[in-house]
Design an enzyme around this catalytic site. Structure first.
Site, PDB file in Angstrom:
ATOM      1  N   TYR A 154      17.038  -6.868  34.266  1.00 30.60           N
ATOM      2  CA  TYR A 154      16.020  -5.546  34.086  1.00 30.60           C
ATOM      3  C   TYR A 154      14.980  -5.512  35.258  1.00 30.60           C
ATOM      4  CZ  TYR A 154      11.872  -3.337  31.958  1.00 30.60           C
ATOM      5  OH  TYR A 154      10.764  -2.355  31.548  1.00 30.60           O
ATOM      6  N   LYS A 158      14.595  -2.572  38.008  1.00 31.81           N
ATOM      7  CA  LYS A 158      13.198  -1.698  38.187  1.00 31.81           C
ATOM      8  C   LYS A 158      12.873  -1.996  39.724  1.00 31.81           C
ATOM      9  CE  LYS A 158      12.403   0.031  34.203  1.00 31.81           C
ATOM     10  NZ  LYS A 158      12.333   1.458  33.723  1.00 31.81           N
TER      11      LYS A 158
END
Ligand code: NAP
Length: 269
Positions: A154, A158
């Site tokens: 994740y 990002k």
């Protein structure tokens, strides 16, 4: 003269807008006068959101480029323009140590969190923005600045989205402004597994003493999309209750990481 905060006459696409931060963003843009096109995978939830907002909606996954093209076409057909894109939909999978990350899940994370935002901006650029201008906001995360337990995939996506924001800002200026917001911990479904059993402790570890609400992020997105931010591009706006400026007095350790460490890869939210 002070530039306007209003969005009257503008049209916006917001992804992941059936609940959480995306729905709050769609509501804020609507209140400011924009007409919105919303998307998420759950068709009932999309219909409910579109009805509430008086906008339009299309159910589907942002992982599918055809869906992103259809969203752009729907917005053009319905409103005749697409001035604003808010890339908000994301996945926090695969959860766990990177050495155990499944290659398909890893690729899927990049498809949803990085590729989809680029594709949607490409479609909006070709349909309207390239000629008429516009504003893009990508929803990143404050957490991308940290090496955190179990959230490596994740965080990596990002961090990539953060750079994509800067790169697009450079490539699309002066026609289209491209910025991002980086929320800290916000009380939504996606982050429920982090906050629901430790809210008080997590709030106490933040300088501003509470977790975020979706509206905290929505106000920042609204401002970035509006003409009030018309000399801002390539910026990332932290909306994190002071997470990044924690001091030894308020937070000897990073409480979010203690919670993440306690979850197994099988049991994230
Ligand atoms: N909550 C936090 O603490 C926090 C912190 C930092 C950053 N963020 C970021 O904020 C954004 C919004 O998250 P949230 O916390 O508001 O999550 P949320 O409440 O779980 O909402 C996620 C939204 O995205 C939709 N969605 C998920 N996957 C999708 C896909 N593949 N295609 C289309 N729509 C999809 C969901 O609907 P369906 O499930 O029906 O598709 C839902 O509308 C994300 O980019 C997240 O990374 C959140």
């Amino acid at each position: 003269m002070t530039p306007a905060y209003g969005l009257r006459g503008r049209a916006a696409i917001v992804t992941g807008a059936s609940r959480g931060i995306g729905l709050a963003v769609a509501r804020a843009l609507t209140r400011a006068g924009a007409r919105v096109c919303v998307t998420a995978r759950d068709a009932d939830a999309v219909r409910r959101a579109a009805e509430e907002l008086g906008g339009v909606g299309l159910a589907g996954t942002v992982a599918d480029p055809t869906h992103l093209k259809n969203l752009t076409d729907l917005t053009m057909r319905s409103f005749g323009r697409v001035d604003i894109v808010v890339n908000n939909a994301a996945t926090n999978q695969p959860y766990g140590p990177l050495m155990e990350a499944d290659p398909d899940a890893w690729r899927a994370a990049f498809t949803v969190n990085v590729e989809a935002p680029l594709r949607l901006v490409q479609y909006a650029w070709r349909a309207w923005m390239g000629e008429h201008g516009g504003s893009v906001v990508n929803v990143c995360t404050e957490g991308a600045a940290h090496v955190g337990p179990n959230v490596g995939a994740y965080g990596t996506t990002k961090a990539a989205l953060l750079h994509l924001t800067r790169q697009l800002a450079g490539e699309l200026a002066p026609t289209v402004r491209v910025n991002s917001v980086s929320p800290g911990l916000v009380r939504t479904d996606m982050a429920r597994f982090v906050w629901e059993h430790a809210e008080e402790e997590l709030a106490a570890s933040l300088p501003l003493g509470r977790l975020g609400d979706p509206e905290d992020v929505a106000r920042a997105v609204l401002w970035l999309t509006s003409d009030a931010a018309d000399w801002i591009t390539g910026a990332d706006l932290l909306v994190d209750g002071g997470t990044r400026v924690r001091t030894a007095r308020t937070a000897p350790a990073y409480a979010v990481h203690d919670v993440l460490r306690s979850h197994t890869p099988e049991a994230p939210g």
